[in-house]
Write a protein that holds these residues in place. Structure first.
Motif, PDB file in Angstrom:
ATOM      1  N   LEU A  45      50.047  -8.316  80.517  1.00 44.16           N
ATOM      2  CA  LEU A  45      49.450  -7.376  81.475  1.00 44.16           C
ATOM      3  C   LEU A  45      50.527  -6.571  82.185  1.00 44.16           C
ATOM      4  O   LEU A  45      50.421  -5.350  82.341  1.00 44.16           O
ATOM      5  CB  LEU A  45      48.596  -8.138  82.489  1.00 44.16           C
ATOM      6  N   VAL A  46      51.603  -7.258  82.597  1.00 42.06           N
ATOM      7  CA  VAL A  46      52.727  -6.579  83.245  1.00 42.06           C
ATOM      8  C   VAL A  46      53.369  -5.582  82.285  1.00 42.06           C
ATOM      9  O   VAL A  46      53.735  -4.468  82.666  1.00 42.06           O
ATOM     10  CB  VAL A  46      53.761  -7.625  83.724  1.00 42.06           C
ATOM     11  N   GLY A  47      53.494  -5.980  81.018  1.00 38.55           N
ATOM     12  CA  GLY A  47      54.145  -5.123  80.041  1.00 38.55           C
ATOM     13  C   GLY A  47      53.347  -3.887  79.690  1.00 38.55           C
ATOM     14  O   GLY A  47      53.923  -2.824  79.451  1.00 38.55           O
ATOM     15  N   VAL A  48      52.012  -4.001  79.648  1.00 39.06           N
ATOM     16  CA  VAL A  48      51.205  -2.854  79.229  1.00 39.06           C
ATOM     17  C   VAL A  48      50.955  -1.869  80.365  1.00 39.06           C
ATOM     18  O   VAL A  48      50.566  -0.725  80.115  1.00 39.06           O
ATOM     19  CB  VAL A  48      49.842  -3.285  78.633  1.00 39.06           C
ATOM     20  N   LEU A  49      51.159  -2.297  81.599  1.00 44.40           N
ATOM     21  CA  LEU A  49      50.906  -1.411  82.736  1.00 44.40           C
ATOM     22  C   LEU A  49      52.178  -0.703  83.150  1.00 44.40           C
ATOM     23  O   LEU A  49      53.081  -1.318  83.721  1.00 44.40           O
ATOM     24  CB  LEU A  49      50.348  -2.192  83.929  1.00 44.40           C
ATOM     25  N   PRO A  50      52.309   0.591  82.882  1.00 47.32           N
ATOM     26  CA  PRO A  50      53.474   1.330  83.379  1.00 47.32           C
ATOM     27  C   PRO A  50      53.524   1.244  84.901  1.00 47.32           C
ATOM     28  O   PRO A  50      52.506   1.331  85.579  1.00 47.32           O
ATOM     29  CB  PRO A  50      53.199   2.763  82.910  1.00 47.32           C
ATOM     30  N   GLY A  51      54.713   1.053  85.443  1.00 47.65           N
ATOM     31  CA  GLY A  51      54.829   0.885  86.882  1.00 47.65           C
ATOM     32  C   GLY A  51      55.163  -0.537  87.262  1.00 47.65           C
ATOM     33  O   GLY A  51      55.507  -0.806  88.408  1.00 47.65           O
ATOM     34  N   LEU A  52      55.070  -1.462  86.297  1.00 51.68           N
ATOM     35  CA  LEU A  52      55.483  -2.830  86.586  1.00 51.68           C
ATOM     36  C   LEU A  52      56.743  -3.132  85.783  1.00 51.68           C
ATOM     37  O   LEU A  52      57.805  -2.661  86.121  1.00 51.68           O
ATOM     38  CB  LEU A  52      54.345  -3.804  86.260  1.00 51.68           C
ATOM     39  N   GLY A  53      56.644  -3.873  84.707  1.00 49.67           N
ATOM     40  CA  GLY A  53      57.829  -4.227  83.937  1.00 49.67           C
ATOM     41  C   GLY A  53      58.234  -5.663  84.201  1.00 49.67           C
ATOM     42  O   GLY A  53      57.864  -6.264  85.210  1.00 49.67           O
ATOM     43  N   ALA A  54      59.007  -6.216  83.280  1.00 47.56           N
ATOM     44  CA  ALA A  54      59.368  -7.629  83.335  1.00 47.56           C
ATOM     45  C   ALA A  54      60.110  -8.024  84.617  1.00 47.56           C
ATOM     46  O   ALA A  54      59.752  -9.023  85.247  1.00 47.56           O
ATOM     47  CB  ALA A  54      60.201  -8.003  82.105  1.00 47.56           C
ATOM     48  N   ALA A  77      55.796  -9.887  78.689  1.00 48.28           N
ATOM     49  CA  ALA A  77      56.053  -8.494  79.080  1.00 48.28           C
ATOM     50  C   ALA A  77      56.753  -7.727  77.969  1.00 48.28           C
ATOM     51  O   ALA A  77      56.453  -6.551  77.729  1.00 48.28           O
ATOM     52  CB  ALA A  77      56.885  -8.463  80.364  1.00 48.28           C
ATOM     53  N   LEU A  78      57.689  -8.394  77.278  1.00 50.02           N
ATOM     54  CA  LEU A  78      58.363  -7.733  76.164  1.00 50.02           C
ATOM     55  C   LEU A  78      57.379  -7.424  75.038  1.00 50.02           C
ATOM     56  O   LEU A  78      57.423  -6.352  74.430  1.00 50.02           O
ATOM     57  CB  LEU A  78      59.502  -8.615  75.642  1.00 50.02           C
ATOM     58  N   PHE A  79      56.464  -8.371  74.751  1.00 48.80           N
ATOM     59  CA  PHE A  79      55.434  -8.123  73.743  1.00 48.80           C
ATOM     60  C   PHE A  79      54.493  -7.010  74.189  1.00 48.80           C
ATOM     61  O   PHE A  79      54.114  -6.128  73.414  1.00 48.80           O
ATOM     62  CB  PHE A  79      54.618  -9.396  73.487  1.00 48.80           C
ATOM     63  N   GLY A  80      54.098  -7.053  75.480  1.00 49.80           N
ATOM     64  CA  GLY A  80      53.128  -6.082  75.989  1.00 49.80           C
ATOM     65  C   GLY A  80      53.629  -4.658  75.942  1.00 49.80           C
ATOM     66  O   GLY A  80      52.850  -3.724  75.703  1.00 49.80           O
ATOM     67  N   GLY A  81      54.923  -4.466  76.173  1.00 53.32           N
ATOM     68  CA  GLY A  81      55.470  -3.118  76.122  1.00 53.32           C
ATOM     69  C   GLY A  81      55.309  -2.471  74.761  1.00 53.32           C
ATOM     70  O   GLY A  81      55.207  -1.245  74.646  1.00 53.32           O
ATOM     71  N   SER A  82      55.258  -3.302  73.703  1.00 58.06           N
ATOM     72  CA  SER A  82      55.089  -2.767  72.356  1.00 58.06           C
ATOM     73  C   SER A  82      53.686  -2.216  72.145  1.00 58.06           C
ATOM     74  O   SER A  82      53.497  -1.261  71.380  1.00 58.06           O
ATOM     75  CB  SER A  82      55.366  -3.863  71.317  1.00 58.06           C
ATOM     76  N   ILE A  83      52.683  -2.807  72.791  1.00 52.94           N
ATOM     77  CA  ILE A  83      51.295  -2.353  72.624  1.00 52.94           C
ATOM     78  C   ILE A  83      51.148  -0.917  73.094  1.00 52.94           C
ATOM     79  O   ILE A  83      50.595  -0.065  72.397  1.00 52.94           O
ATOM     80  CB  ILE A  83      50.332  -3.277  73.392  1.00 52.94           C
ATOM     81  N   THR A  84      51.655  -0.630  74.282  1.00 56.26           N
ATOM     82  CA  THR A  84      51.527   0.725  74.821  1.00 56.26           C
ATOM     83  C   THR A  84      52.369   1.716  74.030  1.00 56.26           C
ATOM     84  O   THR A  84      51.979   2.870  73.859  1.00 56.26           O
ATOM     85  CB  THR A  84      51.959   0.756  76.293  1.00 56.26           C
TER      86      THR A  84
END
Length: 502
Positions: A32-41, A71-78
């Motif tokens: 969730l943190v990774g897919v939402l721009p504005g947060l990040g690990a 978060a690292l995995f989530g960033g790939s989704i977006t």
């Protein structure tokens, strides 16, 4: 083999229903943190940190580390579905991931990204498993001069290896040192930089600074951008998964090269973002078909993801063995260890073996569980991204405020968080790096203590930092890294590279 026995003991610590539930919860929060721009690990870990104060250290570090993997995995989704990197380290994944999605190959791109990321992360964990004990034993012989030399090397490396203007990195680091100096001097007991504000006597908690810099600062920047995300839809089936997996072995050289780059950039202060860009550029340079990069090349997804996750995992090696974080997230975790009463460094491997090897065991399990969870929840998190950011942003700000308040139960800390949020906003707008600030804020007081203790031992003689081959080498390397940009610039000018083209 000693490492294998210790790892099995760690598995015994981690393999319980409670810890498996913590892993899954941490990974879901991390995605969730990774897919939402504005947060990040870094910010996600910082937000969750106050909630771990009442937990056992091993449970707390499993939760935080699994959030990191998620978060690292989530960033790939977006990056693949929306062309929006949820993490800075996922920017390079957008170059070929989103073109693949637009060609109807979003599922293939995501499976390739997650699989190469898992293998990259596991390579980093293997590195930690077999090197950490040796590095820790070697570091047990360190005294104050050696530790200060290591700090100099860490700070110098951030300056020498930065991709932004070195002067900006230095300014960011100086501000971090100033933050670390606020409060009571641990050596003399003097009060410094409090400006007669009683709440500053205890200093500035790094959690408050990190929440403001990463959380509020990112939110302010993101609010300026589009508030509704639209992207490609995808559905992953077993047939698609296995067919894609069977294609990946042909790209083993890309994965191996990127993993080695990532491990090196994680151990040094390069970090996941630099590793992903470097891995992508090297993969493109050595490819037989470089013209396909940027148009949907599967190597353009494998390379940055393998490098990113290898670096993210390897960054924990210097943090655990030397107390020197290799990334911004590792710096936040370093602060967490101190809050839990654990002293990062070589003695950690002697005094807290269950904790250290439980963490390493959880890295193996956490990344495998993370792959399974992220593949199963892609549609859910892709749907969350379509919620207007005007709704999500206030929720994130409330969570940030609760996190800052819970550190000391103080409204003053909430105000400090907002001040740091403004700093974070201007840092982003002016392209100043935040990671050196966090590094200096976390390590500044320890570096100062090591320096002053060294000066007491030597009666103020700076030659103590060249008193033996080890400390002399570390100090010289640190200074060389710090002046590397200036040396490179002067060298280029002397050879005429800086002259204008005719």
């Amino acid at each position: 083999m000693e490492q294998f026995e210790l790892l099995m003991n760690g598995m015994g610590v981690v393999l319980s229903g409670y810890h498996i539930m913590i892993m899954i919860a941490g990974i879901l929060l991390g995605i969730l943190v990774g897919v939402l721009p504005g947060l990040g690990a870094p910010n996600g870990v910082a937000l969750l940190l106050p909630l771990t104060f009442s937990m056992e250290p091993i449970s707390a570090i499993i939760l935080l580390s699994c959030m990191y993997w998620g978060a690292l995995f989530g960033g790939s989704i977006t990056s693949v579905l929306f062309n929006i990197p949820g993490e800075p380290s996922s920017i390079a994944t957008t170059f070929d991931g989103h073109p693949l999605a637009k060609q109807g190959k979003a599922g293939e791109a995501l499976i390739a990204a997650f699989s190469s990321a898992l293998l990259g992360a596991l390579a980093g964990v293997v590195l930690i498993t077999f090197l950490s004990s040796y590095i820790a034993r070697f570091a047990l012989s360190f005294s104050s001069p050696e530790f200060f030399a290591v700090f100099v090397l860490a700070f110098g490396s951030f300056i020498g290896l930065t991709k932004t203007a070195p002067l900006k990195t230095v300014c960011s680091m100086m501000l971090g040192f100033a933050i670390a100096a606020i409060g009571m001097d641990t050596v003399s007991g003097n009060i410094r930089l409090t400006f007669d504000i009683p709440d500053l006597l205890r200093g500035i908690d790094f959690e408050v600074a990190v929440i403001g810099l990463f959380g509020i600062g990112e939110i302010l920047c993101t609010v300026e951008e589009s508030l509704v995300f639209r992207g490609e839809r995808t559905r992953i089936t077993f047939k698609m998964f296995f067919s894609t997996i069977l294609k990946l072995p042909r790209y083993w050289a890309t994965w191996l090269r990127s993993t080695l780059i990532g491990c090196w950039m994680g151990i040094t202060p390069g970090g996941p973002t630099a590793a992903s860009f470097l891995s992508y550029s090297v993969a493109k340079r050595v490819s037989k078909t470089p013209e396909k990069f940027g148009k949907g090349a599967i190597e353009g997804v494998i390379a940055p993801e393998a490098g990113d996750h290898a670096a993210g995992t390897s960054a924990l090696l210097p943090m655990l063995t030397l107390g020197i974080p290799g990334s911004a997230t590792a710096a936040v975790m370093l602060g967490g260890l101190m809050v839990w009463g654990l002293q990062p460094g070589p003695t950690l491997f002697v005094e807290q073996q269950d904790f250290v090897w439980g963490l390493i065991a959880s890295m193996y399990l956490g990344n495998v569980v993370g792959l399974i969870v992220v593949l199963a929840t892609i549609p859910l998190f892709a749907a969350i991204l379509r919620i207007p950011f005007s709704i999500i942003a206030p929720i994130i700000i409330i969570i940030c405020s609760i996190g800052a308040f819970s550190v000391n139960n103080s409204l003053f800390d909430v105000g400090l968080m907002l001040v740091f949020g403004v700093f974070g906003y201007f840092f982003k707008k002016l392209n100043y790096p935040i990671a050196p600030l966090v590094l200096a804020a976390v390590l500044g007081d320890r570096a100062e203590d090591a320096f002053r203790q060294s000066m007491l031992f030597s009666d103020g003689d700076l030659l103590i930092f060249w008193s033996n081959p080890l400390v002399g080498t570390l100090t010289t390397m640190g200074i060389a890294f710090a002046f590397l940009p200036l040396i490179s610039k002067l060298f280029s000018k002397s050879l005429g590279f800086g002259s204008k083209k005719q």
